[in-house]
Design a protein around this motif. Structure first.
Motif, PDB file in Angstrom:
ATOM      1  N   PRO A 195       0.844  -1.211   0.000  1.00 11.07           N
ATOM      2  CA  PRO A 195       0.000   0.000   0.000  1.00 11.07           C
ATOM      3  C   PRO A 195       0.874   1.254   0.000  1.00 11.07           C
ATOM      4  CG  PRO A 195      -0.819  -1.597   1.589  1.00 11.07           C
ATOM      5  CD  PRO A 195       0.497  -2.114   1.099  1.00 11.07           C
ATOM      6  N   LEU A 196       0.332   2.333  -0.518  1.00 16.99           N
ATOM      7  CA  LEU A 196       1.091   3.569  -0.651  1.00 16.99           C
ATOM      8  C   LEU A 196       1.628   4.056   0.695  1.00 16.99           C
ATOM      9  CD1 LEU A 196       1.765   5.238  -3.162  1.00 16.99           C
ATOM     10  CD2 LEU A 196      -0.123   6.773  -2.575  1.00 16.99           C
ATOM     11  N   ALA A 197       0.798   3.961   1.740  1.00 13.17           N
ATOM     12  CA  ALA A 197       1.234   4.415   3.063  1.00 13.17           C
ATOM     13  C   ALA A 197       2.414   3.579   3.565  1.00 13.17           C
ATOM     14  CB  ALA A 197       0.076   4.343   4.052  1.00 13.17           C
ATOM     15  N   GLU A 198       2.376   2.262   3.278  1.00 10.53           N
ATOM     16  CA  GLU A 198       3.480   1.408   3.704  1.00 10.53           C
ATOM     17  C   GLU A 198       4.740   1.719   2.904  1.00 10.53           C
ATOM     18  OE1 GLU A 198       4.504  -3.334   4.406  1.00 10.53           O
ATOM     19  OE2 GLU A 198       2.438  -2.698   4.025  1.00 10.53           O
ATOM     20  N   GLN A 199       4.582   2.075   1.634  1.00 10.68           N
ATOM     21  CA  GLN A 199       5.746   2.483   0.846  1.00 10.68           C
ATOM     22  C   GLN A 199       6.439   3.663   1.520  1.00 10.68           C
ATOM     23  OE1 GLN A 199       5.118   3.110  -3.384  1.00 10.68           O
ATOM     24  NE2 GLN A 199       3.468   1.587  -3.417  1.00 10.68           N
ATOM     25  N   ARG A 200       5.633   4.619   1.985  1.00 12.72           N
ATOM     26  CA  ARG A 200       6.223   5.795   2.637  1.00 12.72           C
ATOM     27  C   ARG A 200       6.985   5.397   3.886  1.00 12.72           C
ATOM     28  NH1 ARG A 200       0.910   7.970   1.435  1.00 12.72           N
ATOM     29  NH2 ARG A 200       1.024   9.332  -0.407  1.00 12.72           N
ATOM     30  N   ARG A 201       6.435   4.496   4.686  1.00  8.28           N
ATOM     31  CA  ARG A 201       7.111   4.057   5.913  1.00  8.28           C
ATOM     32  C   ARG A 201       8.421   3.322   5.574  1.00  8.28           C
ATOM     33  NH1 ARG A 201       1.746   2.725   7.261  1.00  8.28           N
ATOM     34  NH2 ARG A 201       2.099   0.475   6.992  1.00  8.28           N
ATOM     35  N   ILE A 202       8.361   2.500   4.526  1.00  8.73           N
ATOM     36  CA  ILE A 202       9.563   1.771   4.109  1.00  8.73           C
ATOM     37  C   ILE A 202      10.654   2.748   3.682  1.00  8.73           C
ATOM     38  CG2 ILE A 202      10.510   0.279   2.304  1.00  8.73           C
ATOM     39  CD1 ILE A 202       7.879  -1.286   2.392  1.00  8.73           C
ATOM     40  N   VAL A 203      10.293   3.774   2.921  1.00  8.93           N
ATOM     41  CA  VAL A 203      11.277   4.749   2.440  1.00  8.93           C
ATOM     42  C   VAL A 203      11.904   5.494   3.613  1.00  8.93           C
ATOM     43  CG1 VAL A 203      11.551   6.920   1.175  1.00  8.93           C
ATOM     44  CG2 VAL A 203      10.298   5.022   0.140  1.00  8.93           C
ATOM     45  N   VAL A 204      11.098   5.915   4.568  1.00  9.62           N
ATOM     46  CA  VAL A 204      11.628   6.628   5.734  1.00  9.62           C
ATOM     47  C   VAL A 204      12.630   5.754   6.478  1.00  9.62           C
ATOM     48  CG1 VAL A 204      11.032   7.580   7.992  1.00  9.62           C
ATOM     49  CG2 VAL A 204       9.631   8.143   6.016  1.00  9.62           C
ATOM     50  N   LYS A 205      12.246   4.489   6.688  1.00  8.58           N
ATOM     51  CA  LYS A 205      13.122   3.571   7.418  1.00  8.58           C
ATOM     52  C   LYS A 205      14.405   3.299   6.639  1.00  8.58           C
ATOM     53  CE  LYS A 205      13.884   0.610  10.823  1.00  8.58           C
ATOM     54  NZ  LYS A 205      14.029   1.036  12.221  1.00  8.58           N
ATOM     55  N   LEU A 206      14.297   3.002   5.348  1.00  7.99           N
ATOM     56  CA  LEU A 206      15.477   2.695   4.543  1.00  7.99           C
ATOM     57  C   LEU A 206      16.388   3.909   4.388  1.00  7.99           C
ATOM     58  CD1 LEU A 206      14.066   0.381   1.724  1.00  7.99           C
ATOM     59  CD2 LEU A 206      15.617  -0.253   3.574  1.00  7.99           C
TER      60      LEU A 206
END
Length: 482
Positions: free
Chosen positions: A161-172
């Motif tokens: 999901p788009l929201a999870e993509q954002r969380r993944i990017v922040v973490k990475l």
């Protein structure tokens, strides 16, 4: 790419850009189309790193030519994907350059319309081991592999999901920043190692390294050794510790040139085959013996040129950095001789430590060799007479052995640190890949049940697109976007 996390779907790379996105293989810009004075930058494979825009190429074309070729102008935030190694499929986000830019045909341009995916997330996922493995199954080519634009566009990308993509990017991004800081620190280690070794050598040949040793061995002097071999000390403006002396290499060594290859001989001459050392075998502080060539010589030449354990080897020439480069022969290959571009220095006394002499020549003799050597258009060389005139410091036999062992011990500790740093750098690479794999599996950040599943988002977008009026689109953008 089965067993996807909850809320994820697989979408072909081309469709992942969204209905208003852009995916193109790059532009057919030939050499004749380029202009070094052009204002449009031509992005090439060398510019595309693993999650890093390298900014290396220096090719351009004019705006008029780019428009004539119907090129797709890059925008900040576009994802660049390499269709050729190394590695295939590596991706990065284009940061913008303050000037117009287009890509060559082997660099795919991927632009999201923000409805389905985030560029930074796609760059990370394209560089993950799992997606990289999928790309490799689609490559072709014998001499140099590549993936076709069509197969790359059709590659299924696991999409959260788009929201999870954002969380993944922040973490990475946070983890990637930490990894880059660690890698930058590790990258400085080789330079620190070189400086540390040079500092030890400076202390060794100034006497500082064994100052404590001399306090308990004050009666040790080199004078008895000089008397034994009948050598006089020379004067020098460079001071030495008490009990040391400067001598000439030719006074303490027999210096001999090697065999000139390609000598013409009569057919009735008896010849024997012998291994020989060449410049490539004699490095600065070690010998490379994995590739040893042989040559036919007479028995007298074989006896005259045969190397003995303890012989000091020095290169006669080649590139300027090879002048005087050398190390000590330890009898690794029976019957080995040396060619004429490698000098042999055989010490007149077994009480002199040959590695003490070789280490000094490698560390501090290079300035002498560069100053005294001859330079032609392509080659540099040092003569035998100049080798004989090389000034060398001598200490008592016991202190020379002590210095060598202290250097050897200190270098071993430094080399262990360097090896650990190299291992840590490799571990960082594996850690980066492991983190991308976790992100790919949906294990890097917590999943939120309130996130709109990617499948529902896709269905909603497709429904809206089907209901919208059909608009004719050109294959490439014609307008220049700065």
């Amino acid at each position: 790419m089965s067993d996807l996390p909850q809320g994820w779907i697989e979408i072909p790379l081309e469709k992942l850009a969204g209905p208003e996105g852009l995916v193109t293989d790059g532009d057919w810009v030939e050499s004749k189309d380029q202009d070094p004075n052009g204002e449009v930058r031509l992005i090439q494979l060398a510019d595309v790193g693993v999650n890093e825009f390298r900014d290396r190429s220096e090719r351009f074309l004019t705006s008029d030519k780019a428009l004539e070729l119907r090129c797709s102008f890059l925008e900040k935030g576009d994802v660049l994907i390499a269709r050729m190694p190394d590695p295939i499929g590596r991706a990065c986000v284009f940061p913008g350059l303050g000037q117009s830019a287009v890509t060559v045909v082997d660099v795919m341009l991927w632009r999201s319309d923000s409805a389905l995916s985030i560029p930074a997330w796609l760059a990370f996922i394209m560089n993950s081991p799992d997606v990289r493995a999928s790309i490799l199954t689609e490559t072709s080519g014998t001499t140099r592999q590549r993936i076709s634009g069509g197969r790359l566009k059709a590659l299924n990308i696991p999409t959260p999901p788009l929201a999870e993509q954002r969380r993944i990017v922040v973490k990475l991004n946070a983890l990637d920043a930490s990894s880059k800081r660690a890698r930058a620190d590790l990258d400085r280690i080789p330079a620190l190692v070189a400086r540390a070794k040079q500092a030890i050598l400076a202390k060794a040949f100034s006497g500082e390294l064994t100052a404590d040793w001399r306090l308990h061995n004050s009666e040790k002097s080199v004078s008895a050794l000089l008397d034994e071999i009948g050598v006089d000390a020379i004067s020098s403006s460079v001071p030495l510790p008490r009990g040391w002396a400067w001598v000439l290499a030719g006074e303490i060594c027999e210096v001999k040139g090697g065999l000139a290859l390609g000598k013409k001989r009569s057919q009735d001459v008896e010849l024997v085959e012998k291994p020989y050392l060449r410049v490539a075998n004699v490095q600065r502080g070690w010998l490379t013996l994995d590739q040893i060539k042989t040559v036919l010589v007479t028995p007298d030449e074989a006896r005259s040129l045969e190397l003995k354990a303890g012989d000091i080897l020095m290169n006669e020439g080649g590139d300027r950095d090879k002048l005087g480069r050398g190390w000590v022969w330890e009898g690794q290959i029976a019957g080995c001789i040396h060619q004429n571009h490698v000098f042999r220095l055989r010490l007149r006394s077994g009480k002199i430590e040959p590695k003490f002499i070789s280490i000094y020549a490698n560390a501090f003799g290079q300035d002498y060799f560069l100053d005294q050597g001859k330079q032609t258009t392509n080659l540099a060389s040092i003569s035998m007479s100049k080798i004989r005139a090389l000034p060398l410091p001598l200490a008592s036999p016991d202190e020379m052995c002590e210095i060598f062992h202290r250097i050897e011990s200190a270098f071993a500790k430094i080399d262990r640190i360097a090896a650990e740093a190299a291992s840590a750098s490799k571990l960082l690479d594996r850690l980066d890949q492991a983190l991308l794999s976790k992100a790919f599996r949906g294990e890097l950040v917590p999943q939120d049940p309130d996130d709109e599943p990617a499948s529902e988002l896709l269905a909603r977008i497709q429904s809206a697109r089907a209901a919208a009026p059909k608009a004719k689109r050109t294959r490439k953008t014609k307008e220049k976007t700065p």
